[in-house]
Design a protein around this motif. Structure first.
Motif, PDB file in Angstrom:
ATOM      1  N   GLY A  74       0.830  -1.216   0.098  1.00 25.50           N
ATOM      2  CA  GLY A  74      -0.156  -0.114  -0.268  1.00 25.50           C
ATOM      3  C   GLY A  74       0.610   1.249   0.146  1.00 25.50           C
ATOM      4  N   PHE A  75       1.720   1.303   0.759  1.00 25.92           N
ATOM      5  CA  PHE A  75       2.732   2.180   1.075  1.00 25.92           C
ATOM      6  C   PHE A  75       3.885   2.323  -0.569  1.00 25.92           C
ATOM      7  N   MET A  76       4.028   1.413  -1.186  1.00 28.60           N
ATOM      8  CA  MET A  76       4.762   1.252  -2.797  1.00 28.60           C
ATOM      9  C   MET A  76       3.426   1.854  -3.633  1.00 28.60           C
ATOM     10  N   VAL A  77       2.718   1.893  -3.157  1.00 23.85           N
ATOM     11  CA  VAL A  77       1.635   1.884  -4.862  1.00 23.85           C
ATOM     12  C   VAL A  77       1.343   3.990  -4.402  1.00 23.85           C
ATOM     13  N   TRP A  78       1.043   4.092  -2.475  1.00 19.83           N
ATOM     14  CA  TRP A  78       1.387   5.812  -2.523  1.00 19.83           C
ATOM     15  C   TRP A  78       2.592   6.636  -3.102  1.00 19.83           C
ATOM     16  N   ILE A 131       6.325  16.311  -1.222  1.00 22.19           N
ATOM     17  CA  ILE A 131       6.660  16.065  -0.550  1.00 22.19           C
ATOM     18  C   ILE A 131       7.343  14.720  -0.047  1.00 22.19           C
ATOM     19  N   VAL A 132       7.362  13.528  -1.955  1.00 24.76           N
ATOM     20  CA  VAL A 132       7.564  12.464  -1.950  1.00 24.76           C
ATOM     21  C   VAL A 132       8.692  12.997  -2.328  1.00 24.76           C
ATOM     22  N   ARG A 133       9.286  14.059  -3.392  1.00 24.94           N
ATOM     23  CA  ARG A 133       9.971  14.530  -3.629  1.00 24.94           C
ATOM     24  C   ARG A 133      11.149  14.454  -3.133  1.00 24.94           C
ATOM     25  N   ALA A 134      10.649  14.924  -1.810  1.00 25.56           N
ATOM     26  CA  ALA A 134      11.983  15.719  -0.845  1.00 25.56           C
ATOM     27  C   ALA A 134      12.140  14.452   0.007  1.00 25.56           C
ATOM     28  N   SER A 135      10.661  13.363   0.585  1.00 23.41           N
ATOM     29  CA  SER A 135      12.224  12.339   1.421  1.00 23.41           C
ATOM     30  C   SER A 135      12.565  11.246   0.028  1.00 23.41           C
ATOM     31  N   GLN A 136      12.577  11.291  -1.495  1.00 19.89           N
ATOM     32  CA  GLN A 136      12.891  10.531  -2.471  1.00 19.89           C
ATOM     33  C   GLN A 136      12.269   8.901  -2.598  1.00 19.89           C
ATOM     34  N   PRO A 137      11.644   8.914  -3.915  1.00 26.20           N
ATOM     35  CA  PRO A 137      10.670   8.047  -3.667  1.00 26.20           C
ATOM     36  C   PRO A 137      12.162   5.956  -3.553  1.00 26.20           C
ATOM     37  N   PHE A 138      13.390   5.820  -4.009  1.00 22.16           N
ATOM     38  CA  PHE A 138      13.612   5.303  -4.046  1.00 22.16           C
ATOM     39  C   PHE A 138      13.577   5.200  -2.800  1.00 22.16           C
ATOM     40  N   PHE A 139      14.375   5.800  -1.991  1.00 23.24           N
ATOM     41  CA  PHE A 139      14.531   5.576  -0.564  1.00 23.24           C
ATOM     42  C   PHE A 139      13.230   4.680   0.293  1.00 23.24           C
ATOM     43  N   TYR A 179      11.074   3.144  -1.496  1.00 23.41           N
ATOM     44  CA  TYR A 179      10.539   1.659  -1.886  1.00 23.41           C
ATOM     45  C   TYR A 179      11.530   1.012  -1.354  1.00 23.41           C
ATOM     46  N   MET A 180      12.795   1.223  -0.849  1.00 27.15           N
ATOM     47  CA  MET A 180      13.508   0.151  -0.733  1.00 27.15           C
ATOM     48  C   MET A 180      13.263  -0.098   0.972  1.00 27.15           C
ATOM     49  N   ILE A 181      12.538   0.731   1.614  1.00 23.38           N
ATOM     50  CA  ILE A 181      11.797   1.023   2.705  1.00 23.38           C
ATOM     51  C   ILE A 181      11.166  -0.532   2.582  1.00 23.38           C
ATOM     52  N   CYS A 182      10.073   0.011   2.000  1.00 26.39           N
ATOM     53  CA  CYS A 182       9.001  -1.024   1.707  1.00 26.39           C
ATOM     54  C   CYS A 182       9.084  -2.540   1.183  1.00 26.39           C
ATOM     55  N   ILE A 183       9.892  -2.452   0.175  1.00 25.40           N
ATOM     56  CA  ILE A 183      10.801  -3.884  -0.299  1.00 25.40           C
ATOM     57  C   ILE A 183      11.544  -4.677   1.102  1.00 25.40           C
ATOM     58  N   GLY A 184      12.261  -4.371   1.761  1.00 18.77           N
ATOM     59  CA  GLY A 184      12.994  -5.196   2.478  1.00 18.77           C
ATOM     60  C   GLY A 184      12.075  -5.034   4.168  1.00 18.77           C
ATOM     61  N   ALA A 185      10.886  -4.696   3.627  1.00 13.40           N
ATOM     62  CA  ALA A 185       9.987  -4.793   4.896  1.00 13.40           C
ATOM     63  C   ALA A 185       9.464  -6.232   4.431  1.00 13.40           C
TER      64      ALA A 185
END
Length: 362
Positions: free
Chosen positions: A49-53, A62-70, A72-78
């Motif tokens: 859900g968070f990856m889709v968001w 807001i997402v550009r500031a946090s950087q999507p790549f960063f 995505y990595m958190i979600c895949i690791g989880a």
């Protein structure tokens, strides 16, 4: 021990011996299995859900500031860490001994790789914020792919080396242990099954994995503590610090609990899965929920100033940075005063010269 001798003095059970009462195998019950699978499903649902968001809002500031790549990595690791729940919950009630042994060795691989992927992103962000602490002139936290890849490859390599050696030399195996309870005829009534080491020396693999990952986790907590006075956009530094400390606390508390629950498979599985669930959900919720709240506020305001194309988190407050800025402003003020005094002196000279010319002409 010694063979049980019956009334006639022989060790062979007589034909009239009562049938054996069913042995309590202490296997994971259906209810417990459903409970751990629900926790795994929640990890998967929130991660996806968070990856889709993130993908849906990838162009917002807001997402550009946090950087999507960063993110995505958190979600895949989880997701990878959460998938370790599957082999952890397997026992000889639903699989063969060989399959249980394979599952035993799968779980450390999945937990280690999931942790490395998620934590590398967190560590890189913490490290970058710590660089701002030492270099107050930096005003934006931007994480490049290189920033994440370096700690990721180092952690992944160290974990992989240990896991390959462990799997190739002396992998975990499934074994059933009989407990002391017996009936009147010496037949065992209770036993439990679990993943075991082949020898006490193999405990070194567990220690090495723990040292590698806990050392980096401890370093991240130290960096977060050093940079605690820095305030960045969207409060990200504070949330990352909470995540790092939560993971460290889960490891410190969960370790002794696993040792206590070692002889009870159901309790051991629940503690292990609970620890995975706490780590994954604390990472996901503390990273994404604040961003979703900021996103709602941003959409309500719908200000044109929010359409910045800059990536990375902006530093809002830095005690050292503010001190340097104050010194710079004071220096600039002094220079302006000197320039003003020079202008006044030049003006006086010009007035005197003008008066002198008037007198000469008259």
């Amino acid at each position: 021990g010694k063979a049980y001798r019956y009334a006639d003095g022989s060790t062979e059970p007589p034909l009239t011996i009562p049938p054996k009462i069913g042995e309590n195998l202490n296997q994971i019950s259906l209810g417990q299995r459903i409970a751990v699978y629900i926790m795994m499903a929640l990890i998967f649902i929130f991660s996806i859900g968070f990856m889709v968001w993130t993908y849906w809002n990838r162009k917002t500031p807001i997402v550009r500031a946090s950087q999507p790549f960063f993110l995505y990595m958190i979600c895949i690791g989880a997701i990878i860490m959460g998938s370790a729940i599957i082999p952890i919950s397997i026992d000889d009630g639903i699989a063969s001994i060989e399959e249980c042994s394979l599952a035993c060795m799968f779980s450390p691989w999945l937990m280690s790789y999931g942790f490395v992927i998620s934590f590398s992103a967190l560590f890189s962000k913490t490290w970058r914020i710590n660089q701002i602490f030492h270099h107050p002139k930096f005003r934006r936290v931007t994480i490049t792919v290189k920033d994440v890849i370096v700690p990721f490859l180092i952690l992944l390599s160290l974990n992989t080396i240990v896991l390959i050696c462990w799997t190739a030399i002396s992998p975990l195996k499934w074994e059933r242990f009989h407990m002391g309870a017996t009936d009147d005829f010496g037949r065992r009534l209770q036993s439990y099954g679990m993943c075991t080491l082949n020898s006490k020396k193999d405990f070194a693999y567990v220690v090495l994995l723990s040292i590698v990952n806990l050392a980096v986790l401890l370093l991240a907590n130290i960096q977060a503590y050093q940079a605690r006075t820095i305030t960045v956009e969207f409060g990200e530094s504070q949330y990352i610090a909470i995540i790092n400390s939560s993971i460290l606390q889960a490891g410190i508390i969960g370790g002794p609990l696993l040792v206590i629950a070692r002889d009870s498979p159901a309790a051991f599985v629940l503690v292990t899965v609970g620890e995975i669930f706490v780590i994954c959900m604390s990472i996901l919720l503390l990273i994404f929920i604040p961003k979703i709240k900021y996103m709602k506020k941003w959409k309500k305001k719908n200000s044109s100033s929010g359409s910045s194309n800059l990536s990375g988190i902006q530093v809002l407050n830095h005690p050292k940075g503010d001190e340097l800025e104050l010194k710079a402003l004071r220096s600039e003020n002094e220079q302006l005063k000197l320039a003003h005094e020079e202008d006044e002196l030049e003006l006086k000279l010009l007035r005197a010269e003008n008066a002198q010319l008037k007198l000469t002409l008259s």
